[in-house]
Design a protein around this motif. Structure first.
Motif, short mmCIF file in Angstrom:
data_model
loop_
_atom_site.label_atom_id
_atom_site.label_comp_id
_atom_site.label_asym_id
_atom_site.label_seq_id
_atom_site.Cartn_x
_atom_site.Cartn_y
_atom_site.Cartn_z
N THR A 95 -38.43 -12.74 52.54
CA THR A 95 -39.38 -13.77 52.14
C THR A 95 -40.57 -13.82 53.08
O THR A 95 -41.73 -13.84 52.64
CB THR A 95 -38.67 -15.15 52.12
N ASP A 200 -39.88 -4.77 47.34
CA ASP A 200 -38.91 -5.73 47.86
C ASP A 200 -37.56 -5.01 47.88
O ASP A 200 -36.94 -4.78 46.84
CB ASP A 200 -38.89 -6.95 46.92
N GLN A 203 -32.22 -5.89 48.10
CA GLN A 203 -30.91 -5.50 47.56
C GLN A 203 -30.67 -3.99 47.66
O GLN A 203 -29.65 -3.49 47.16
CB GLN A 203 -30.81 -5.92 46.08
N SER A 223 -34.09 -7.74 54.33
CA SER A 223 -33.43 -8.76 55.17
C SER A 223 -32.20 -8.16 55.85
O SER A 223 -31.40 -7.48 55.20
CB SER A 223 -32.95 -9.92 54.29
N ARG A 359 -21.54 -15.90 42.65
CA ARG A 359 -22.70 -16.79 42.58
C ARG A 359 -22.98 -17.14 41.13
O ARG A 359 -22.87 -16.28 40.25
CB ARG A 359 -23.92 -16.15 43.22
N ARG A 379 -22.62 -14.15 38.65
CA ARG A 379 -22.94 -12.84 39.21
C ARG A 379 -21.87 -12.38 40.20
O ARG A 379 -21.48 -13.15 41.07
CB ARG A 379 -24.29 -12.91 39.93
N1 C6P Z 1 -31.46 -13.05 47.18
C1 C6P Z 1 -29.39 -13.74 46.12
O1 C6P Z 1 -28.34 -14.36 46.09
P1 C6P Z 1 -34.29 -13.73 52.00
O2 C6P Z 1 -33.80 -15.06 51.55
O3 C6P Z 1 -35.71 -13.79 52.53
O4 C6P Z 1 -33.35 -13.02 52.93
O5 C6P Z 1 -34.30 -12.78 50.68
C2 C6P Z 1 -35.00 -13.19 49.53
C3 C6P Z 1 -34.80 -12.20 48.43
C4 C6P Z 1 -35.87 -11.42 48.04
N2 C6P Z 1 -35.73 -10.46 47.11
C5 C6P Z 1 -34.55 -10.22 46.51
C6 C6P Z 1 -34.45 -9.12 45.49
C7 C6P Z 1 -33.43 -10.98 46.86
O6 C6P Z 1 -32.27 -10.73 46.29
C8 C6P Z 1 -33.56 -12.00 47.83
C9 C6P Z 1 -32.41 -12.90 48.17
C10 C6P Z 1 -30.26 -13.83 47.36
O7 C6P Z 1 -29.75 -13.02 45.20
C11 C6P Z 1 -30.52 -15.24 47.72
S1 C6P Z 1 -31.44 -16.10 46.48
#
Ligand code: C6P
Length: 406
Positions: A95, A200, A203, A223, A359, A379
């Motif tokens: 993020t 991004d 995942q 992340s 989730r 999920r």
């Molecule tokens: N998805 C999920 O349960 P952060 O919170 O900054 O570490 O990551 C954000 C984020 C950004 N892009 C993708 C594709 C993500 O999957 C995530 C985080 C988690 O799917 C928490 S909502």
């Protein structure tokens, strides 16, 4: 020789039981992965033996902490095959990485009428920063559609790019659908049209080998906590040629060369983007997570989790009333599904009582859910420590859900 039983021993939390004494079956790895002892110990060791601020102290603790911190940067660089350490910026997570690009790269030169191109399946983190920037600076956010299988409509990318497009921002793997996007092809199309690309990778990193040089992307965000590392730490890869074209993200200590009451000059990259005392323990923990992943072999991680995902997909499909959302050409270790007439939160609560963590909800992809015409999904997402037996436990749990609602 790899064995799930041995791997599981590295993750102490997997021994937990819920209040009904059901063994934890952790299938919420897309939200965050569990942490191996190697990572927990690295963080603990840092605080026990090396704790100090970095890039400042002449004392031996400061020197050691700085060495460990910069070693981790080098580990990240080789792990994602970046060319230079200065291209690796430590941030709080995906993020923050995306917000950094929005405010330091795009905002300063974004003119009314400029456009940003994202996809239908973006997480809010890769949507709202662009949406708000476009709103504030009179631009437009455009969206690449997906087809019925929830694959990106690649042919639309070139159609949607025009001379006003300033950036293409897309997810490598969808957190809500599991779709693996053809990011290399998107980069090629965008670059043919002179448009930079942000990926991004939240995942993707830690689930499959990621090579930012091979992909040719300009920005890549991820992340630590989704790849066995700690929360609160993440990485933004910025291709070397863009570093000089970006404004500082935050101002303060550590990111300066010289300061007077009227002027400041700024440090070289990557420190230019790392104002203030960073999450030193987090960076060291991330380095340990990378060492752990290298020890496992990422090709193997990918292959094993693919086998688990295929098994789960086949078994879920056999349950009457279960509808899997999307059938992409390439799927990561994520499956989203619905059960006829049962709300995802009810499914997740009943599974939780069985010790199964999944989730439920919109997964921070509200516009995607709206497009699909559903309030949310349940999920399941897999990691290297999951087993075939756990998938059988999940299936049993889902039959229990059906029974309760019948
Ligand atoms: N998805 C999920 O349960 P952060 O919170 O900054 O570490 O990551 C954000 C984020 C950004 N892009 C993708 C594709 C993500 O999957 C995530 C985080 C988690 O799917 C928490 S909502």
């Amino acid at each position: 020789m790899f064995s799930p039983a041995n791997i599981r021993k590295d993750f102490p939390i997997l021994g937990r039981h819920n209040s009904s004494n059901n063994q934890l079956v952790y299938l919420d790895n897309a939200a965050t992965t569990q942490k191996p002892n190697a990572v927990i110990d690295a963080i603990s060791n840092y605080y026990k033996n090396n704790n100090s601020n970095i890039h400042r102290g002449v004392h031996f603790l400061g020197v050691e902490a700085t060495e460990h911190y910069e070693d981790s940067r080098e580990k990240v660089r080789t792990f994602i095959n970046a060319s230079f350490a200065r291209e690796i910026i430590f941030v709080r997570g995906t993020t923050e990485a995306i917000n950094l690009v929005a405010s330091s790269f795009l905002a300063p030169n974004f003119k009314p009428g400029d456009e940003i191109l994202i996809t239908t399946m973006e997480h809010h983190s890769n949507l709202i920063p662009w949406q708000q920037l476009a709103k504030k600076q009179q631009g437009t956010l455009k969206v690449i559609p997906i087809n019925i299988d929830c694959d990106l409509e690649l042919s639309k990318v070139e159609e949607l790019i025009n001379s006003n497009t300033r950036l293409v921002a897309l997810t490598h793997i969808s957190n809500a659908l599991g779709t693996i996007n053809p990011v290399k092809e998107v980069v090629e199309i965008a670059h043919r049209n002179g448009v930079p690309v942000l990926i991004d990778g939240a995942q993707a990193v830690g689930h499959q080998p990621v090579d930012v040089t091979g992909l040719g992307c300009d920005f890549y965000a991820f992340s630590g906590h989704k790849m066995f590392g700690p929360t609160g730490i993440g990485v933004l890869y910025i291709k070397n040629e863009f570093l000089g074209k970006m404004r500082p993200y935050q101002f303060g200590g550590e990111m300066i060369k010289k300061v007077s009451f009227t002027e400041s000059t700024f440090a070289d990259h990557p420190h230019y983007f790392e104002a203030g005392t960073p999450d030193i323990a987090g960076v060291i923990g991330l380095g340990a997570a990378i060492d752990y992943l290298i020890g496992l072999d990422l090709n193997f991680v990918k292959e094993y989790t693919e086998t688990l995902t295929t098994l789960a997909f086949d078994l879920l499909q056999e349950i009457e009333g279960v509808e899997i959302i999307g059938n992409p050409l390439n799927r990561g270790s994520i499956i989203s599904f619905q059960m006829k007439d049962i709300h995802p939160h009810d499914i997740a609560s009943i599974l939780d009582a069985e010790g199964i963590a999944v989730r439920a909800g919109h997964h921070c992809t509200m516009p995607l859910m709206e497009l699909l015409g559903i309030p949310g999904t349940t999920r399941v997402s897999f990691s290297i420590y999951n087993t075939e037996i756990e998938i059988e436990v999940l299936v049993k749990g889902l039959y229990k859900v059906k029974q309760i609602f019948s």
